[in-house]
Design a protein around this motif. Structure first.
Motif, mmCIF file in Angstrom:
data_model
loop_
_atom_site.group_PDB
_atom_site.id
_atom_site.type_symbol
_atom_site.label_atom_id
_atom_site.label_comp_id
_atom_site.label_asym_id
_atom_site.label_seq_id
_atom_site.Cartn_x
_atom_site.Cartn_y
_atom_site.Cartn_z
ATOM 1 N N VAL A 86 -54.521 -1.453 -107.067
ATOM 2 C CA VAL A 86 -54.703 -2.450 -106.014
ATOM 3 C C VAL A 86 -53.499 -3.388 -106.009
ATOM 4 C CG1 VAL A 86 -56.086 -4.408 -105.220
ATOM 5 C CG2 VAL A 86 -57.226 -2.381 -106.137
ATOM 6 N N THR A 87 -53.005 -3.692 -104.813
ATOM 7 C CA THR A 87 -51.922 -4.660 -104.656
ATOM 8 C C THR A 87 -52.473 -5.925 -104.011
ATOM 9 O OG1 THR A 87 -50.215 -2.958 -104.444
ATOM 10 C CG2 THR A 87 -49.693 -5.143 -103.565
ATOM 11 N N TRP A 88 -52.246 -7.044 -104.677
ATOM 12 C CA TRP A 88 -52.709 -8.352 -104.223
ATOM 13 C C TRP A 88 -51.639 -9.007 -103.366
ATOM 14 C CZ3 TRP A 88 -57.442 -10.670 -105.618
ATOM 15 C CH2 TRP A 88 -58.222 -9.919 -106.516
ATOM 16 N N VAL A 89 -51.993 -9.308 -102.116
ATOM 17 C CA VAL A 89 -51.037 -9.849 -101.156
ATOM 18 C C VAL A 89 -51.367 -11.314 -100.877
ATOM 19 C CG1 VAL A 89 -50.063 -9.615 -98.830
ATOM 20 C CG2 VAL A 89 -50.863 -7.573 -100.071
ATOM 21 N N ALA A 90 -50.360 -12.169 -100.962
ATOM 22 C CA ALA A 90 -50.540 -13.575 -100.604
ATOM 23 C C ALA A 90 -49.258 -14.094 -99.971
ATOM 24 C CB ALA A 90 -50.932 -14.416 -101.811
ATOM 25 N N TYR A 91 -49.347 -15.286 -99.430
ATOM 26 C CA TYR A 91 -48.193 -15.923 -98.800
ATOM 27 C C TYR A 91 -47.590 -16.887 -99.818
ATOM 28 C CZ TYR A 91 -45.384 -17.583 -94.874
ATOM 29 O OH TYR A 91 -44.338 -17.881 -94.038
ATOM 30 N N ASN A 92 -46.344 -16.648 -100.180
ATOM 31 C CA ASN A 92 -45.694 -17.338 -101.305
ATOM 32 C C ASN A 92 -46.367 -16.961 -102.612
ATOM 33 O OD1 ASN A 92 -43.759 -18.995 -102.538
ATOM 34 N ND2 ASN A 92 -45.100 -20.782 -102.470
ATOM 35 N N ASN A 93 -46.715 -15.705 -102.711
ATOM 36 C CA ASN A 93 -47.439 -15.184 -103.869
ATOM 37 C C ASN A 93 -46.662 -15.383 -105.168
ATOM 38 O OD1 ASN A 93 -49.624 -13.960 -105.111
ATOM 39 N ND2 ASN A 93 -49.196 -11.918 -104.342
ATOM 40 N N PHE A 94 -45.375 -14.997 -105.141
ATOM 41 C CA PHE A 94 -44.590 -15.042 -106.373
ATOM 42 C C PHE A 94 -44.293 -16.470 -106.815
ATOM 43 C CE2 PHE A 94 -42.617 -10.764 -104.928
ATOM 44 C CZ PHE A 94 -43.788 -10.106 -105.256
ATOM 45 N N GLY A 95 -44.298 -17.398 -105.858
ATOM 46 C CA GLY A 95 -43.999 -18.774 -106.194
ATOM 47 C C GLY A 95 -45.213 -19.597 -106.572
ATOM 48 N N PHE A 96 -46.432 -19.077 -106.289
ATOM 49 C CA PHE A 96 -47.608 -19.893 -106.559
ATOM 50 C C PHE A 96 -48.838 -19.077 -106.928
ATOM 51 C CE2 PHE A 96 -51.258 -22.572 -105.393
ATOM 52 C CZ PHE A 96 -50.965 -23.703 -106.139
#
Length: 199
Positions: A86-96
């Protein structure tokens, strides 16, 4: 590849020390897999002026403890996808979001499955849609790409997650490039443990 979009509301912006207060997860078929309020692990109810989550809202929504949330996250993902990646997708994921989620798991000594990876949709959007104005906040991107901006309670994780889900649907035209926005492994902060959190 199985993708889920997710969003967090927290009691601050320090990715190592703040606590999750709401989390929402939506599958790419539109099913809401999770929408839960959470008592902050550090006991500090803060940033209420931003997300409007106060003690009353936590009580009224039968908020979980962090360990209960982590168990529920793994359960809903397992129920939906079995043992598949499963890949978890978010907006500004890597930064927060990714860092906060990983540290949340670490705080309650819960192990993240090794077949979870993370994708940040923000760099892809910024690269492919260079004329978004006035900025690349989620609200601006949503209005530009989806042409909606009414009746949305930004900084409610469910509403933000619905916005992200619709943005993600638009971005599937670039699916061949998704790998460039992925992290196969969980972050260094998670692998190193608490870092300075315990200090």
């Amino acid at each position: 590849m199985n993708y889920v979009v997710y969003d967090l509301e927290t009691n601050g912006v320090n990715v190592l020390n703040n606590s999750i207060m709401q989390m929402s997860v939506i599958a790419t078929d539109g099913q809401v897999l999770l929408n839960e309020y959470v008592y902050p692990f550090d006991g500090i109810i803060d940033a209420v002026d931003i997300h409007k989550i106060d003690e009353k809202k936590l009580k009224d929504n039968n908020a979980l403890n962090l360990d209960e949330l982590c168990c529920m996250i793994k359960k809903v993902i397992r129920d939906k996808y079995g043992r598949n990646s499963v890949t978890w997708v978010a907006y500004n994921n890597f930064g927060f979001d990714q860092m906060v989620l990983e540290m949340g798991f670490k705080k309650v000594n819960a192990r993240m499955p090794e077949n979870w990876s993370f994708m940040d949709i923000f760099p892809l959007v910024k690269d492919k849609f260079k004329n978004i104005q006035p900025n690349y906040k989620l609200s601006s991107v949503y209005k530009f790409l989806v042409n909606k901006n009414e009746g949305i309670n930004y900084h409610c994780s469910l509403d933000d997650c619905i916005c992200l889900f619709e943005i993600f649907q638009v971005c599937t035209i670039f699916e061949d490039e998704f790998i460039n926005s992925n992290k196969v492994e969980v972050s260094t902060a998670y692998l190193m443990g608490y870092l300075k959190v315990a200090n």
